[in-house]
Design a protein around this motif. Structure first.
Motif, PDB file in Angstrom:
ATOM      1  N   LEU A 362       0.846  -1.198   0.000  1.00 43.83           N
ATOM      2  CA  LEU A 362       0.000   0.000   0.000  1.00 43.83           C
ATOM      3  C   LEU A 362       0.880   1.246   0.000  1.00 43.83           C
ATOM      4  O   LEU A 362       1.776   1.386   0.827  1.00 43.83           O
ATOM      5  N   TYR A 363       0.598   2.145  -0.951  1.00 39.90           N
ATOM      6  CA  TYR A 363       1.369   3.391  -1.067  1.00 39.90           C
ATOM      7  C   TYR A 363       0.368   4.537  -1.054  1.00 39.90           C
ATOM      8  O   TYR A 363      -0.430   4.673  -1.970  1.00 39.90           O
ATOM      9  N   THR A 364       0.366   5.316   0.018  1.00 46.75           N
ATOM     10  CA  THR A 364      -0.656   6.349   0.142  1.00 46.75           C
ATOM     11  C   THR A 364      -0.058   7.662   0.640  1.00 46.75           C
ATOM     12  O   THR A 364       1.167   7.837   0.584  1.00 46.75           O
ATOM     13  N   SER A 365      -0.899   8.581   1.098  1.00 46.60           N
ATOM     14  CA  SER A 365      -0.379   9.913   1.439  1.00 46.60           C
ATOM     15  C   SER A 365      -0.788  10.332   2.847  1.00 46.60           C
ATOM     16  O   SER A 365      -1.813   9.887   3.365  1.00 46.60           O
ATOM     17  N   PRO A 366      -0.016  11.210   3.472  1.00 47.34           N
ATOM     18  CA  PRO A 366      -0.369  11.696   4.801  1.00 47.34           C
ATOM     19  C   PRO A 366      -1.753  12.346   4.847  1.00 47.34           C
ATOM     20  O   PRO A 366      -2.491  12.138   5.814  1.00 47.34           O
ATOM     21  N   THR A 367      -2.112  13.099   3.802  1.00 43.63           N
ATOM     22  CA  THR A 367      -3.438  13.733   3.827  1.00 43.63           C
ATOM     23  C   THR A 367      -4.532  12.684   3.860  1.00 43.63           C
ATOM     24  O   THR A 367      -5.506  12.802   4.604  1.00 43.63           O
ATOM     25  N   ALA A 368      -4.370  11.634   3.060  1.00 35.96           N
ATOM     26  CA  ALA A 368      -5.368  10.562   3.073  1.00 35.96           C
ATOM     27  C   ALA A 368      -5.445   9.958   4.475  1.00 35.96           C
ATOM     28  O   ALA A 368      -6.534   9.800   5.039  1.00 35.96           O
ATOM     29  N   ILE A 369      -4.308   9.673   5.060  1.00 33.78           N
ATOM     30  CA  ILE A 369      -4.293   9.046   6.388  1.00 33.78           C
ATOM     31  C   ILE A 369      -4.969   9.950   7.421  1.00 33.78           C
ATOM     32  O   ILE A 369      -5.787   9.501   8.223  1.00 33.78           O
ATOM     33  N   ARG A 370      -4.661  11.250   7.366  1.00 32.27           N
ATOM     34  CA  ARG A 370      -5.281  12.168   8.338  1.00 32.27           C
ATOM     35  C   ARG A 370      -6.790  12.246   8.148  1.00 32.27           C
ATOM     36  O   ARG A 370      -7.542  12.372   9.111  1.00 32.27           O
ATOM     37  N   SER A 371      -7.239  12.130   6.883  1.00 34.31           N
ATOM     38  CA  SER A 371      -8.693  12.194   6.686  1.00 34.31           C
ATOM     39  C   SER A 371      -9.370  10.914   7.191  1.00 34.31           C
ATOM     40  O   SER A 371     -10.493  10.952   7.668  1.00 34.31           O
ATOM     41  N   PHE A 372      -8.679   9.777   7.131  1.00 32.89           N
ATOM     42  CA  PHE A 372      -9.247   8.540   7.693  1.00 32.89           C
ATOM     43  C   PHE A 372      -9.276   8.635   9.218  1.00 32.89           C
ATOM     44  O   PHE A 372     -10.212   8.215   9.880  1.00 32.89           O
ATOM     45  N   PRO A 397       5.398  15.874   4.311  1.00 32.53           N
ATOM     46  CA  PRO A 397       5.878  15.285   5.556  1.00 32.53           C
ATOM     47  C   PRO A 397       4.740  14.572   6.288  1.00 32.53           C
ATOM     48  O   PRO A 397       3.602  15.046   6.261  1.00 32.53           O
ATOM     49  N   ILE A 398       5.038  13.462   6.916  1.00 34.35           N
ATOM     50  CA  ILE A 398       3.999  12.776   7.705  1.00 34.35           C
ATOM     51  C   ILE A 398       4.221  13.121   9.172  1.00 34.35           C
ATOM     52  O   ILE A 398       5.322  12.974   9.697  1.00 34.35           O
ATOM     53  N   ASN A 399       3.166  13.608   9.810  1.00 36.13           N
ATOM     54  CA  ASN A 399       3.307  13.928  11.225  1.00 36.13           C
ATOM     55  C   ASN A 399       3.293  12.629  12.028  1.00 36.13           C
ATOM     56  O   ASN A 399       2.596  11.673  11.678  1.00 36.13           O
ATOM     57  N   PRO A 400       4.096  12.568  13.076  1.00 36.47           N
ATOM     58  CA  PRO A 400       4.229  11.322  13.836  1.00 36.47           C
ATOM     59  C   PRO A 400       2.889  10.743  14.308  1.00 36.47           C
ATOM     60  O   PRO A 400       2.732   9.519  14.326  1.00 36.47           O
ATOM     61  N   GLU A 401       1.906  11.601  14.627  1.00 42.34           N
ATOM     62  CA  GLU A 401       0.608  11.084  15.097  1.00 42.34           C
ATOM     63  C   GLU A 401      -0.068  10.273  13.997  1.00 42.34           C
ATOM     64  O   GLU A 401      -0.592   9.179  14.247  1.00 42.34           O
ATOM     65  N   ALA A 402      -0.069  10.819  12.792  1.00 40.06           N
ATOM     66  CA  ALA A 402      -0.698  10.111  11.674  1.00 40.06           C
ATOM     67  C   ALA A 402       0.059   8.821  11.390  1.00 40.06           C
ATOM     68  O   ALA A 402      -0.529   7.763  11.125  1.00 40.06           O
ATOM     69  N   PHE A 403       1.381   8.888  11.468  1.00 47.94           N
ATOM     70  CA  PHE A 403       2.192   7.686  11.260  1.00 47.94           C
ATOM     71  C   PHE A 403       1.793   6.602  12.257  1.00 47.94           C
ATOM     72  O   PHE A 403       1.502   5.466  11.895  1.00 47.94           O
ATOM     73  N   LEU A 442      12.509   1.985  11.990  1.00 51.61           N
ATOM     74  CA  LEU A 442      11.609   3.083  11.624  1.00 51.61           C
ATOM     75  C   LEU A 442      11.622   4.141  12.719  1.00 51.61           C
ATOM     76  O   LEU A 442      11.857   3.829  13.886  1.00 51.61           O
ATOM     77  N   LYS A 443      11.363   5.389  12.320  1.00 46.62           N
ATOM     78  CA  LYS A 443      11.145   6.456  13.307  1.00 46.62           C
ATOM     79  C   LYS A 443       9.927   7.225  12.802  1.00 46.62           C
ATOM     80  O   LYS A 443       9.929   7.659  11.645  1.00 46.62           O
ATOM     81  N   PRO A 444       8.923   7.408  13.626  1.00 44.25           N
ATOM     82  CA  PRO A 444       7.715   8.101  13.157  1.00 44.25           C
ATOM     83  C   PRO A 444       8.039   9.506  12.661  1.00 44.25           C
ATOM     84  O   PRO A 444       8.562  10.317  13.406  1.00 44.25           O
ATOM     85  N   GLY A 445       7.769   9.760  11.391  1.00 43.01           N
ATOM     86  CA  GLY A 445       7.961  11.104  10.843  1.00 43.01           C
ATOM     87  C   GLY A 445       9.185  11.255   9.957  1.00 43.01           C
ATOM     88  O   GLY A 445       9.292  12.210   9.208  1.00 43.01           O
ATOM     89  N   THR A 446      10.111  10.315  10.018  1.00 41.65           N
ATOM     90  CA  THR A 446      11.327  10.454   9.218  1.00 41.65           C
ATOM     91  C   THR A 446      11.109   9.941   7.797  1.00 41.65           C
ATOM     92  O   THR A 446      10.120   9.263   7.515  1.00 41.65           O
TER      93      THR A 446
END
Ligand code: WTA
Length: 657
Positions: A362-372, A397-403, A442-446
């Motif tokens: 699965l390859y998606t985007s931070p905006t999609a994740i935040r909207s879910f 950039p993906i914010n750590p919370e969304a990650f 992994l590190k959330p946000g990197t």
């Protein structure tokens, strides 16, 4: 965008399902160093895994920097590699593309197509036959594709590639003017469009928009129209043809020999926004582009024959070109494409797509994740995400919370999940975690670390490497396969935009930091590009639309942080004398911009001011506007013409807050 979440530089996660692939950052850095020091040999070894009609004579022609050419004189064809090779093998009856139309209501889509490699081969050949025999197009000609997310879009891309015809896909969310600019710049001879496309239950009238665009173009001789939505359209005699009618007449078993395109021949042009001026036509080559896709499909996505890959982007952007169409098909896997929106008609349509087709990658985007995420976890109760074995995000950039949220919900905290950094210009992913090769924790946000062979770094204004955790500019020092050939029709601009801030090295235009482990964190754009829901927009395009409105004298557009979309554009507008500033005008200005640029260009707010911060030479200082409204220090304003303008902006913004 300045990121003000505090980055958890130290937090490290090892996904249990990939434990055996994990190595320490310092070991990875050593491996990276060896590959990157010997980058020509290294990339040659990757390229040699592809099938070439004729081997290259030179790995890299670097005699005329920055106009680098990879795998010079090697002969290779993107369509042959993505289609023929598989159709002639055991993959003939394997599904190449799963396509799902926009469902009318409920969970079950009405239309699903499973296109096997064998069928794709037949369709691509028949369409190539049309391009060659019916329209007389040949290698080096350009065509524009203004299509919704329907199978004909990748089929036309592959058919063009087969003949060395340069294709330019124009995102179907762009307006008539934006389409006309792109057609004119590419000098496209043929436009392929559709009557319309489905989006959230409504028809986007693509043919009507195209008709308007064609009033302002002179190169297009013919228009092919795919029937999708059956809305009323007008067909211009002698110019427009329905695709169906032409296709019907093509022999069922038409075969069109793939051109022996050279590695350095252009494959496509993709327009993208920059700091100033009109969108730039980024030109990608053939051999280098396929090489970076082959490398990243394996290292970043750990691709296997059994994978079902779903990239949730639109093919109108680079992510779709590389990781819906060419990357997956090059590797002979199944790629999923969908029409419409991830959350329509049900908010969890995306989850049903994963379940229905057993998506593994699965390859998606931070905006999609935040909207879910906004809807809360209950919406996804009972959903089965167990098929997913690896995921990444892209675009901003993906914010750590969304990650963390998505990593828990879909990844069950056990599979790799990265944020891949790259851009239209780089062709493929440049900075990432590499679960297919070696995986650093992994590190959330990197974003992870640069790929082997990619000499990326973070430098200060003088071009010297920054200290750990110090903000600087991202750069790429050495050429890489997949880099642009040039900007279409404007090589000087190519040099100026990318190779001049730090002479001789590539400047993408992003702020970044490196932490003490050597991980990269891309923070956002350092220029006047804004990323709205991951879509790349130039403030210039929005401003020039505004100042063409009869009521507007001057305008400044800046991006401000938004919890859902990452950034949204806001406009400060100076009206012409005698114009009344009121809500009605605001509404009409917003409509106007959407009409000029496209529905993706919605201004989040408009503020009326009597003057804008400008330099003495009259340049609008967007940096100052942005600082004022994001509550940042305004910085050096010695060049400011009239300090009262800063107060004006502040007042207008505060009043409406
Ligand atoms: C941004 C999209 C942070 C960046 C593939 C870049 C990212 C621009 C990431 C390119 C990421 C892309 N983390 N920022 N993982 N991926 N960007 O050309 O600002 O549409 O310069 O290509 O997106 O956008 P483009």
């Amino acid at each position: 965008m300045s990121v003000n979440w505090s980055l958890p530089f130290e937090e490290k996660i090892i996904p249990s399902k990939y434990q055996s692939k994990v190595i320490s950052p310092s070991i990875y850095k050593e491996l990276h160093k060896i590959a990157t020091e010997n980058y020509k040999e290294f990339w040659a070894s990757i390229a040699s895994q592809l099938e070439w009609f004729k081997p290259w004579e030179k790995v890299l022609d670097d005699s005329n920097p920055p106009f680098y050419k990879w795998f010079v004189s090697g002969e290779i064809n993107a369509s042959y590699l993505a289609v023929d090779r598989h159709a002639k093998s055991w993959r003939k009856n394997k599904v190449a593309i799963i396509w799902e139309g926009e469902p009318a209501e409920g969970d079950k889509p009405k239309e699903v197509r499973y296109i096997t490699y064998g069928e794709l081969y037949r369709e691509v050949n028949r369409v190539a036959y049309i391009l060659k025999e019916v329209y007389g197009l040949k290698k080096g000609d350009a065509i524009s594709l203004y299509l919704p997310m329907i199978p004909e879009l990748p089929i036309f891309m592959l058919a063009a590639a087969r003949l060395g015809i340069i294709f330019s896909v124009v995102f179907s969310g762009f307006s008539a003017q934006a389409l006309a600019d792109r057609i004119n710049d590419a000098r496209a001879k043929l436009l392929v469009t559709a009557d319309g496309g489905w989006r959230r239950g409504k028809i986007v009238p693509l043919k009507d928009i195209a008709d308007k665009a064609l009033e302002n173009t002179s190169t297009v001789e013919k228009v092919l129209v795919v029937k999708r939505t059956n809305n009323n359209i007008t067909m211009k005699e002698g110019r427009d043809e329905f695709f169906d009618n032409v296709y019907k007449q093509v022999p069922l078993n038409a075969y069109v020999e793939p051109e022996r395109t050279k590695s350095e021949d252009p494959l496509f042009i993709l327009y993208t926004s920059g700091t100033t001026g009109k969108p730039k036509g980024i030109v990608h080559d053939t051999g280098g582009y396929l090489t970076i896709l082959h490398a990243t499909m394996n290292w970043v996505f750990d691709i296997k024959d059994s994978d079902i890959m779903w990239t949730t982007a639109d093919i109108g952007w680079i992510t779709g070109h590389s990781y819906i169409v060419f990357g997956p098909l090059l590797e002979g896997v199944t790629t999923v494409m969908y029409e419409g929106a991830l959350d329509y008609p049900n908010p969890d349509r995306w989850a049903s797509i994963i379940e229905r087709y057993g998506v593994t990658i699965l390859y998606t985007s931070p905006t999609a994740i935040r909207s879910f995420m906004k809807l809360g976890e209950d919406v996804y109760k009972g959903r089965d995400f167990s098929s997913v074995r690896l995921m990444h995000s892209v675009g901003e950039p993906i914010n750590p919370e969304a990650f963390r949220w998505f990593f828990r919900l879909v990844g069950k905290e056990s599979i790799p999940f990265g944020s891949t950094w790259w851009m239209t210009e780089t062709g493929g992913i440049m900075i990432s975690h590499l679960p297919g090769l070696y995986l650093i924790p992994l590190k959330p946000g990197t974003n992870g670390m640069p790929l082997p062979g990619i000499d990326a770094d973070v430098v200060n204004e003088n071009g010297n490497p920054t200290k750990p955790e110090e903000r600087g500019y991202l750069v790429i020092r050495k050429p890489w396969p997949g880099m642009p050939l040039t900007i279409w029709g404007d090589p000087d601009r190519y040099v100026k935009v990318y190779w001049s801030k730090f002479p001789g090295i590539f400047y993408p235009g992003d702020f970044a930091v490196k932490d003490s482990d050597g991980y990269f964190w891309i923070l956002g754009r350092a220029d006047e590009v804004i990323k709205v829901a991951g879509h790349r927009l130039g403030t210039y395009e929005l401003e020039s639309a505004l100042i063409h409105h009869p009521a507007v004298a001057e305008a400044a557009v800046v991006g401000v942080p938004d919890p859902l979309k990452g950034e949204v554009p806001v406009a400060f507008v100076v009206l012409k004398v005698g114009q009344k500033a009121n809500e009605e005008l605001k509404k009409s200005l917003n409509e106007w911009v959407r009409e000029q640029v496209g529905p993706i260009a919605s201004l989040s707010s408009i503020y009326f001011v009597s003057k804008l911060p400008k330099t003495r030479s009259g340049k609008i200082m967007r940096r100052v506007v942005k600082a004022v409204i994001t509550n940042q220090p305004v910085g050096d304003v010695t060049t400011l013409e009239d300090e009262a303008s800063v107060e004006e902006v502040k007042k207008a913004y505060e009043e409406l807050k």
